[in-house]
Scaffold this active site. Structure first.
Site, short mmCIF file in Angstrom:
data_model
loop_
_atom_site.label_atom_id
_atom_site.label_comp_id
_atom_site.label_asym_id
_atom_site.label_seq_id
_atom_site.Cartn_x
_atom_site.Cartn_y
_atom_site.Cartn_z
N ASP A 71 -12.84 25.05 -42.21
CA ASP A 71 -12.77 26.49 -41.96
C ASP A 71 -11.84 27.08 -43.03
O ASP A 71 -11.03 26.35 -43.60
CB ASP A 71 -12.20 26.73 -40.56
N THR A 73 -9.90 30.51 -42.92
CA THR A 73 -8.71 31.22 -42.47
C THR A 73 -7.83 30.34 -41.58
O THR A 73 -8.27 29.82 -40.56
CB THR A 73 -9.11 32.49 -41.69
N ASP A 273 -9.14 25.66 -36.89
CA ASP A 273 -7.96 26.02 -36.09
C ASP A 273 -8.23 27.08 -35.04
O ASP A 273 -7.34 27.41 -34.25
CB ASP A 273 -6.84 26.54 -37.01
#
Length: 377
Positions: A71, A73, A273
């Site tokens: 991912d 960000t 996250d």
């Protein structure tokens, strides 16, 4: 096999002593003791580096993995993005718009939402509950009502395409001049854009180094997936050195990509996250969650990294690779040594008592050796 070998030896030799030499030595003792100790030792060693592994099978999967999906960000970029500007497209002041945005975002764990809330906190902007029920649209944004006015905040796709918001006619030139180096969070009220929050989401300093090292350790394909615009994604992907990137993706897109890679015969690691990453974390052979992210991501993930440093993924990969090498080496030593003891016993060179002593001594020594840290070898 041991019982069968004992019976066969007696039938062929009619010698009880030689038959007992086979019975006193087998492979299962050392294998069943040394292998679990090796795996538990690896899990313990990983914990010393702030990496929590939920089972030995995930270490094996990490060692076999050839594809890793990140991912963007909060994973490849810093865990704590910061608000650098609030651009007003209405009569409200930037601070008032930031206060409203923080009120909407405060309930959600995404790193972008945290950046907005933190910016309001630093400016001492109070944002008590002033909205109705909040609807969180995963991977898109937030929708609610403030003073009977519909308020939405989120991605360009969500605000302008899904919700049909428009830029005020007299503000279109200002909209075109928004700084491109930042990620943009759009907020609209009653179908009109009222603010664009510019968020700095810089690449982690260790990202490029980590990706290079992963390739050196056996990862052949590094992919970045993000819900951000292609402009932002392309910039980050180039700096990071990934092999491929996908922008403006939804949670199901990430999970589908992981499933497709697995069907193609690849072992896939997913690193994320947020709530948006949860389906992909669950679908991957190994899901790795950054501890500062959403709680659901940590619950679903097979591995959790507690440190705010992607280099721990390198440590995990090294431990996993070393673990499988140690297991392979232990297997060869155990099978080779105990086969020799059996042959010497059947040949009359060793008595059953000596074979048993050597067998058990080797089991203890191999088990003790298996307790040593893998990264120190």
């Amino acid at each position: 096999y041991t019982l069968g070998g004992t019976a066969l030896t007696y039938l062929l030799t009619r010698n009880v002593t030689k038959a007992l030499s086979v019975l006193m030595v087998d492979f299962s003792c050392a294998l069943k003791l040394a292998m679990p100790i090796t795996v538990l030792s690896a899990i313990r060693e990983a914990s010393l580096h702030n990496v929590t592994v939920k089972g030995g099978k995930f270490l094996e999967a990490v060692s076999e993995a050839d594809t890793i999906v990140f991912d963007k960000t909060g994973t490849l970029t810093k865990a704590k993005p910061t608000v650098v500007d609030v651009v007003s497209f209405c009569d409200e002041t930037p601070d008032e718009l930031l206060r409203i945005a923080a009120c909407l975002e405060e309930h959600f764990p995404h790193s972008m939402a945290k950046a907005v809330v933190e910016a309001a906190k630093q400016k001492s902007l109070e944002h008590e509950e002033m909205h109705s029920k909040v609807d969180y649209v995963v991977a898109h944004g937030i929708s609610s009502y403030i003073d009977n006015r519909k308020a939405v905040i989120g991605s360009y796709h969500f605000v302008f395409e899904d919700e049909g918001a428009v830029v005020p006619e007299d503000k279109k030139e200002q909209f075109e001049q928004l700084p491109e180096q930042y990620s943009h969070l759009y907020m609209a009220m009653d179908g009109k854009l009222v603010a664009v929050i510019c968020i700095e989401d810089p690449l982690r300093v260790e990202t490029a180094e980590v990706i290079r090292e992963l390739k050196h350790l056996g990862i052949h394909k590094v992919v970045m997936m993000t819900g951000d615009s292609d402009r932002i994604a392309a910039n980050i992907a180039q700096k990071a050195g990934v092999d491929a990137y996908y922008s403006e993706v939804l949670p199901e897109d990430k999970a589908n990509f992981v499933e497709q890679e697995k069907k193609a015969g690849h072992k896939v690691i997913m690193v994320g996250d947020g709530i948006n990453d949860s389906p992909a974390l669950s679908a991957a052979d190994v899901g790795i969650a950054i501890s500062d992210g959403a709680e659901i991501a940590r619950e679903i993930a097979d591995v959790t990294i507690a440190a705010d440093d992607l280099r721990e993924i390198i440590t995990l990969k090294k431990i996993s690779n070393a673990l499988m090498k140690r297991i392979d080496r232990n297997y060869k030593v155990i099978v080779g040594f105990n086969t020799a003891l059996i042959l010497f016993g059947v040949g009359g060179v060793l008595q059953p008592t000596m074979s048993a002593l050597l067998h058990n001594t080797s089991t203890i020594l191999i088990s003790l050796k298996s307790m040593e840290n893998l990264l120190e070898e």
